[in-house]
Design a protein around this motif. Sequence first.
Motif, short mmCIF file in Angstrom:
data_model
loop_
_atom_site.label_atom_id
_atom_site.label_comp_id
_atom_site.label_asym_id
_atom_site.label_seq_id
_atom_site.Cartn_x
_atom_site.Cartn_y
_atom_site.Cartn_z
N TYR A 169 0.87 -1.18 0.00
CA TYR A 169 0.00 0.00 0.00
C TYR A 169 0.91 1.22 0.00
N VAL A 174 2.02 -4.29 3.38
CA VAL A 174 0.90 -4.09 4.31
C VAL A 174 1.07 -4.93 5.57
N TYR A 199 -6.28 0.38 4.57
CA TYR A 199 -6.63 -0.81 3.79
C TYR A 199 -7.29 -1.91 4.62
N LYS A 325 -7.39 -8.15 -3.10
CA LYS A 325 -7.88 -6.77 -3.24
C LYS A 325 -9.28 -6.60 -2.64
N TYR A 328 -8.15 -6.53 1.38
CA TYR A 328 -7.28 -5.40 1.71
C TYR A 328 -7.60 -4.31 0.70
N GLN A 329 -8.28 -3.28 1.16
CA GLN A 329 -8.82 -2.27 0.25
C GLN A 329 -7.72 -1.34 -0.27
N GLY A 330 -7.74 -1.12 -1.59
CA GLY A 330 -6.86 -0.13 -2.21
C GLY A 330 -5.40 -0.52 -2.29
N VAL A 331 -5.11 -1.81 -2.18
CA VAL A 331 -3.71 -2.25 -2.19
C VAL A 331 -3.25 -2.59 -3.60
#
Length: 341
Positions: A169, A174, A199, A325, A328-331
């Motif tokens: 990220y 992360v 994330y 994805k 884990y948001q936005g990675v």
Amino acid sequence: MRKLTAYLVIALFFGVICLPAFIVLIDFSPMEQAEGGETPQKVYEQREPEPGELTVNVWHHRDRELREMPLEEYVAGVVAAEMPASFEVEALKAQAVIARTYTLAQTLISGGRGCDHHPSADICTSEQHCQAWMSREEALSKWSSQQQDQYWNKIVSAVQDTRDIVVSYQGQPVDAVFHSTCGGHTDNSEEVWSASSPYLKGVECSYCSHSPWSKKETTYTLREFSNLLSRFPQATPVTTSRGPSFLSVDRSSTERLKTLQVNNVTLTGHELRSLLNLPSTRVSWKVHNNNIIFTTRGFGHGVGLCQYGADGMAKQGYTYEEILKHYYQGVEITPLKRPAS
Ligand SMILES: [Zn+2]
Ligand SMILES: [Zn+2]
């Protein structure tokens, strides 16, 4: 294990005092797939690292021995220990990637904090502290003779096919936390621990309903419950003639128990989970006759990747990148840059 605070420490090291040598060694920026080709399966059995190969200093807590291991060999042992080998290959790949990500974030050479129980080790094999790991022999011993080759080959394929891939990220690895089963929705990190993370945000998960922990009932008699609560000196006794009085209940947006007041005792959801040995804090209860029945959904803290959800997504045809994805948001899913040879 996998404390979120490690993220802050790692971010500090990566962002402020990142060593030039490390910049050469590991680059989390997106780039083309590293070269290397097919890796013979024997590399996942105990061997000496090759020159230039990424290695990790692992404290083997049962043997009480520090061993330098090739990273990819170590990751295979983590996947074997942390996820059922019966899971879909794409789920095993997702587990391999987060095991690698967590390991690299922890290694001393990359500015990680290492294993603070064993100062010269990057990581230890205790699941109570760092990350579970088992040898190929241990893994084979838990499977039937019919399963052995198939399962080990699945794990090796999952590691080989994701070789060098990590979750990042904004260029940093992360904090790759995971849990067994979320029970329908993962949780924001700040609702389980104190720190928020961009994330580690709660997401819908309709994929883990096949987990044995999707819904569980745990029953105590009121007397047993009373005895457990009496560990808290201020508790008023629960009697069989008068049920427990729950005065207030505070829940997260995803129905995880944050705090409750029962019979003069204020407990966090984690304290209640630990006290009653419940699988998760997504818990409700009812009193029936002389029993109190707790119904839980999920198993584990509920933050990051849901392992049974990953398996469910893989069964529906999602790839490991799509799985990662989702949880884990936005990675970004990025290959490491190998050191120049
Ligand atoms: Zn450790
Ligand atoms: Zn789930």
